[in-house]
Scaffold this motif. Sequence first.
Motif, PDB file in Angstrom:
ATOM      1  N   UNK A 104      -5.431 -10.243  18.845  1.00  0.00           N
ATOM      2  CA  UNK A 104      -5.865  -9.287  17.967  1.00  0.00           C
ATOM      3  C   UNK A 104      -5.705  -9.539  16.491  1.00  0.00           C
ATOM      4  N   UNK A 105      -6.180  -9.031  15.605  1.00  0.00           N
ATOM      5  CA  UNK A 105      -5.928  -9.276  14.046  1.00  0.00           C
ATOM      6  C   UNK A 105      -4.745  -8.705  13.371  1.00  0.00           C
ATOM      7  N   UNK A 106      -4.071  -9.707  12.845  1.00  0.00           N
ATOM      8  CA  UNK A 106      -2.677  -9.147  12.168  1.00  0.00           C
ATOM      9  C   UNK A 106      -3.244  -9.560  10.683  1.00  0.00           C
ATOM     10  N   UNK A 107      -2.486  -8.859   9.760  1.00  0.00           N
ATOM     11  CA  UNK A 107      -2.897  -8.943   8.285  1.00  0.00           C
ATOM     12  C   UNK A 107      -2.369 -10.404   7.870  1.00  0.00           C
ATOM     13  N   UNK A 108      -3.064 -10.976   7.048  1.00  0.00           N
ATOM     14  CA  UNK A 108      -2.602 -12.101   6.512  1.00  0.00           C
ATOM     15  C   UNK A 108      -1.560 -12.027   5.235  1.00  0.00           C
ATOM     16  N   UNK A 109      -1.635 -11.120   4.636  1.00  0.00           N
ATOM     17  CA  UNK A 109      -0.628 -10.816   3.246  1.00  0.00           C
ATOM     18  C   UNK A 109       0.661 -10.408   3.783  1.00  0.00           C
ATOM     19  N   UNK A 110       0.931 -10.007   4.986  1.00  0.00           N
ATOM     20  CA  UNK A 110       2.336  -9.436   5.196  1.00  0.00           C
ATOM     21  C   UNK A 110       3.334 -10.481   6.088  1.00  0.00           C
ATOM     22  N   UNK A 111       4.211 -10.875   5.296  1.00  0.00           N
ATOM     23  CA  UNK A 111       5.377 -11.712   5.983  1.00  0.00           C
ATOM     24  C   UNK A 111       5.795 -11.295   7.192  1.00  0.00           C
ATOM     25  N   UNK A 112       5.897 -10.086   7.618  1.00  0.00           N
ATOM     26  CA  UNK A 112       6.048  -9.522   9.013  1.00  0.00           C
ATOM     27  C   UNK A 112       5.161  -9.879   9.973  1.00  0.00           C
ATOM     28  N   UNK A 113       4.041 -10.410   9.447  1.00  0.00           N
ATOM     29  CA  UNK A 113       3.228 -10.826  10.656  1.00  0.00           C
ATOM     30  C   UNK A 113       3.064 -12.208  11.176  1.00  0.00           C
ATOM     31  N   UNK A 114       4.039 -12.908  10.285  1.00  0.00           N
ATOM     32  CA  UNK A 114       4.286 -14.454  10.599  1.00  0.00           C
ATOM     33  C   UNK A 114       5.363 -14.826  11.639  1.00  0.00           C
ATOM     34  N   UNK A 115       5.174 -15.816  12.510  1.00  0.00           N
ATOM     35  CA  UNK A 115       5.876 -15.806  13.509  1.00  0.00           C
ATOM     36  C   UNK A 115       6.778 -17.080  13.184  1.00  0.00           C
ATOM     37  N   UNK A 116       6.452 -18.064  12.394  1.00  0.00           N
ATOM     38  CA  UNK A 116       7.281 -19.449  12.224  1.00  0.00           C
ATOM     39  C   UNK A 116       7.114 -19.659  10.703  1.00  0.00           C
ATOM     40  N   UNK A 117       8.276 -19.848  10.193  1.00  0.00           N
ATOM     41  CA  UNK A 117       8.651 -20.331   8.858  1.00  0.00           C
ATOM     42  C   UNK A 117       9.247 -21.923   8.827  1.00  0.00           C
ATOM     43  N   UNK A 118       8.801 -22.385   7.579  1.00  0.00           N
ATOM     44  CA  UNK A 118       9.505 -23.600   7.061  1.00  0.00           C
ATOM     45  C   UNK A 118      10.758 -23.434   6.432  1.00  0.00           C
ATOM     46  N   UNK A 119      11.165 -24.520   5.997  1.00  0.00           N
ATOM     47  CA  UNK A 119      12.777 -24.510   5.297  1.00  0.00           C
ATOM     48  C   UNK A 119      12.406 -24.026   3.712  1.00  0.00           C
ATOM     49  N   UNK A 120      11.286 -24.280   3.217  1.00  0.00           N
ATOM     50  CA  UNK A 120      11.014 -24.056   1.983  1.00  0.00           C
ATOM     51  C   UNK A 120      11.204 -25.022   0.907  1.00  0.00           C
ATOM     52  N   UNK A 121      10.391 -25.092   0.017  1.00  0.00           N
ATOM     53  CA  UNK A 121      10.470 -26.403  -0.986  1.00  0.00           C
ATOM     54  C   UNK A 121      10.249 -25.629  -2.455  1.00  0.00           C
ATOM     55  N   UNK A 122      11.194 -26.210  -3.319  1.00  0.00           N
ATOM     56  CA  UNK A 122      11.438 -25.404  -4.648  1.00  0.00           C
ATOM     57  C   UNK A 122      10.309 -26.056  -5.681  1.00  0.00           C
ATOM     58  N   UNK A 123      10.000 -25.009  -6.234  1.00  0.00           N
ATOM     59  CA  UNK A 123       8.750 -25.330  -7.424  1.00  0.00           C
ATOM     60  C   UNK A 123       9.307 -24.855  -8.661  1.00  0.00           C
ATOM     61  N   UNK A 124       9.449 -25.665  -9.917  1.00  0.00           N
ATOM     62  CA  UNK A 124       9.973 -25.182 -11.013  1.00  0.00           C
ATOM     63  C   UNK A 124       8.980 -25.769 -11.901  1.00  0.00           C
ATOM     64  N   UNK A 125       8.664 -24.715 -12.976  1.00  0.00           N
ATOM     65  CA  UNK A 125       7.729 -24.924 -13.970  1.00  0.00           C
ATOM     66  C   UNK A 125       8.311 -24.605 -15.101  1.00  0.00           C
ATOM     67  N   UNK A 126       8.700 -25.610 -16.075  1.00  0.00           N
ATOM     68  CA  UNK A 126       9.088 -25.502 -17.450  1.00  0.00           C
ATOM     69  C   UNK A 126       8.211 -25.015 -18.322  1.00  0.00           C
ATOM     70  N   UNK A 127       8.704 -24.391 -19.419  1.00  0.00           N
ATOM     71  CA  UNK A 127       7.834 -23.860 -20.376  1.00  0.00           C
ATOM     72  C   UNK A 127       7.935 -24.868 -21.690  1.00  0.00           C
TER      73      UNK A 127
END
Length: 127
Positions: A104-127
């Motif tokens: 069935x369809x699950x909304x794409x914008x809700x983090x609760x609808x995702x089953x698997x996650x990566x560890x994350x990668x840091x993005x830093x933007x300097x001004x």
Amino acid sequence: QVQLVESGGGLVQAGGSLRLSCAASGRTASISVMGWFRQAPGKEREFVAAISWSGVGTSYADFVKGRFTFSRDNAKNTVYLQMNSLRPEDTAIYYCAAQRSVGGFRGWASKGNYDYWGQGTQVTVSS
């Protein structure tokens, strides 16, 4: 199970570009949607973009429309987030996530609808 590994984060000046990658492994045939979320210090994890694993469509948060592009290479089981015109407010840890097919369809914008996650990668933007 599906494993997700992000790469491509780093430090960039405002107005610059980065491309994030997310490689999926394991039971990738069960994936229906891939998404990117981000979390800045002291803030909630928020939706950035999503793409259908079959390539039917994409969805973007308003604050990245026209600047970020989500694409996929199914042959490599990899998705990419091309980020252009970066701003200091884009600074965050970016997470790749996957929804598995549930019939069935699950909304794409809700983090609760995702089953698997990566560890994350840091993005830093300097001004």
